[in-house]
Design an enzyme around this catalytic site. Structure first.
Site, PDB file in Angstrom:
ATOM      1  N   TYR A   1     -30.399 -50.774  43.296  1.00 28.20           N
ATOM      2  CA  TYR A   1     -29.783 -51.253  42.061  1.00 28.20           C
ATOM      3  C   TYR A   1     -30.302 -50.511  40.831  1.00 28.20           C
ATOM      4  O   TYR A   1     -29.637 -50.465  39.796  1.00 28.20           O
ATOM      5  CB  TYR A   1     -30.032 -52.749  41.875  1.00 28.20           C
ATOM      6  CG  TYR A   1     -29.301 -53.642  42.859  1.00 28.20           C
ATOM      7  CD1 TYR A   1     -28.547 -53.107  43.897  1.00 28.20           C
ATOM      8  CD2 TYR A   1     -29.380 -55.018  42.764  1.00 28.20           C
ATOM      9  CE1 TYR A   1     -27.886 -53.920  44.798  1.00 28.20           C
ATOM     10  CE2 TYR A   1     -28.712 -55.843  43.669  1.00 28.20           C
ATOM     11  CZ  TYR A   1     -27.970 -55.285  44.681  1.00 28.20           C
ATOM     12  OH  TYR A   1     -27.306 -56.080  45.577  1.00 28.20           O
TER      13      TYR A   1
ATOM     14  N   LYS B   1     -34.962 -51.999  56.999  1.00 30.69           N
ATOM     15  CA  LYS B   1     -34.147 -51.142  57.862  1.00 30.69           C
ATOM     16  C   LYS B   1     -34.963 -49.883  58.153  1.00 30.69           C
ATOM     17  O   LYS B   1     -34.537 -48.742  57.924  1.00 30.69           O
ATOM     18  CB  LYS B   1     -32.809 -50.812  57.189  1.00 30.69           C
ATOM     19  CG  LYS B   1     -31.760 -50.203  58.130  1.00 30.69           C
ATOM     20  CD  LYS B   1     -31.375 -51.111  59.280  1.00 30.69           C
ATOM     21  CE  LYS B   1     -30.273 -50.480  60.115  1.00 30.69           C
ATOM     22  NZ  LYS B   1     -30.012 -51.224  61.363  1.00 30.69           N
TER      23      LYS B   1
ATOM     24  N   ASP C   1     -29.987 -56.154  60.059  1.00 29.22           N
ATOM     25  CA  ASP C   1     -28.858 -56.582  60.883  1.00 29.22           C
ATOM     26  C   ASP C   1     -29.280 -57.660  61.875  1.00 29.22           C
ATOM     27  O   ASP C   1     -28.577 -58.661  62.067  1.00 29.22           O
ATOM     28  CB  ASP C   1     -28.219 -55.393  61.604  1.00 29.22           C
ATOM     29  CG  ASP C   1     -29.236 -54.426  62.198  1.00 29.22           C
ATOM     30  OD1 ASP C   1     -30.446 -54.594  61.965  1.00 29.22           O
ATOM     31  OD2 ASP C   1     -28.806 -53.481  62.894  1.00 29.22           O
TER      32      ASP C   1
END
Length: 338
Positions: free
Chosen positions: A117, A168, A200
């Site tokens: 961001y 991740k 995930d």
């Protein structure tokens, strides 16, 4: 509403200031300097919902939501607490079976000042062939990861002693560093059980066994996504409060949901996330856990009486609007006072 929730138990001095779309309309920017200065001086900021179609404007300086992002960063509010807990009365409102969500009580701790961001370079460019390319940069420093990790471990220590770090690391170097630093900080907290999950896998487990989580600590983007998914475990995103804190007691308190412009002015939005956010304010910034518990008990009381906004409505309940739900919570507060 805020004064009704707090009563005469703490002295409240409140001031209002514009931000987001209201500020763009009046002064042309989403975060006026006067608003930022007022926020810097405040012990706590109660923030209204933000977000809508204007946040997709090409000119980022005019996007209403950018005002909130800048305020968080300017005030150093890097730790975003997003609790997801299920009121027993809403077990049937969740999209998951009651036996899956029964006893749900987890905290998603989202790092708020870094990640994709805020990372540079960013933007949309056009190459020599006239093809457009979009670039965003996921970036975290070791210090940024360490400080949110410590908040995560301290939070887990005060709860059930379990911290799950979500990353991740198998694909992204930034997240590989995240896992390394969280593991290093974990050695300072031998009493907290640390686990790691790829985002995930965490998403899947959040829906499969949500009560297995205690505290989740994760980056800015993953926390944004996972907390909205967790909202449906509680029945509605209209039930999720949040608190954004830094190194001190100053905090910014807001519902997780956006402004929902499609239902603005219709008196159907759920006010409970905003009300529960004030409970977080009482607990975190004013050190009044007793008053926070009183607000939470009033929300539970209104739900126990069958009051429901449309997003959490169930057969046989009393469907009401925004104002009526707020009035029901205030009435429950008065009953608590005897």
């Amino acid at each position: 509403m805020l004064r009704a929730l707090c009563g005469n138990r703490i002295p409240l001095e409140t001031q209002e200031a514009s931000i987001g779309a209201a500020a763009v309309e009046t002064v042309g920017v989403p975060l006026p300097e006067a608003t930022l200065e007022l926020a810097r001086k405040a012990e706590a900021i109660v923030f209204g919902a933000v977000g809508g179609p204007l946040d997709e404007l090409a000119d980022r300086s005019k996007r209403p939501g950018s005002g909130l992002l800048r305020m968080r960063r300017e005030l150093g509010l890097f730790a975003n607490f997003r609790p997801a807990y299920l009121f027993d009365e809403l077990a049937g409102a969740s999209t998951l079976r009651p036996e899956i969500v029964k006893g749900l009580d987890l905290m998603i701790l989202r790092e708020l000042n870094g990640d994709i961001y805020f990372g540079e370079p960013r933007g949309i460019s056009t190459d020599e062939a006239g093809k457009r390319h979009g670039v965003n940069t996921m970036r975290y420093s070791e210090d940024e990861i360490a400080r949110i990790a410590r908040v995560g471990f301290e939070t887990a220590r005060r709860r059930r002693g379990k911290l799950c770090s979500v990353d991740k690391a198998n694909v992204l170097e930034t997240m590989h560093l995240w896992r390394e630093v969280v593991t290093e900080i974990g050695r300072e907290y031998p009493d907290v059980e640390l686990s790691h999950l790829f985002v995930d896998a965490a998403s899947m487990l959040l829906l499969r066994r949500p009560t297995s989580f205690d505290v989740i600590v994760t980056g800015n983007m993953f926390g944004d996504i996972l907390s909205d998914a967790a909202a449906m475990l509680t029945g509605s995103i209209g039930m999720l409060p949040s608190a954004s804190l830094g190194t001190g007691t100053q905090g910014l308190y807001e519902p997780v949901h956006g402004s929902a412009p499609d239902i603005a002015g219709q008196n159907i939005a759920n006010p409970l996330a905003a009300i529960l956010s004030t409970a977080m304010m009482l607990r975190q910034s004013f050190n009044r856990a007793d008053l926070a518990e009183r607000v939470e008990a009033a929300v539970r009381g209104a739900l126990a009486e069958g009051y429901r906004t449309v997003d959490i409505d169930q057969p046989g309940m009393r469907r009401v609007g925004t104002r009526e739900m707020g009035d029901a919570v205030v009435a429950a507060l008065k009953r608590l006072d005897g």
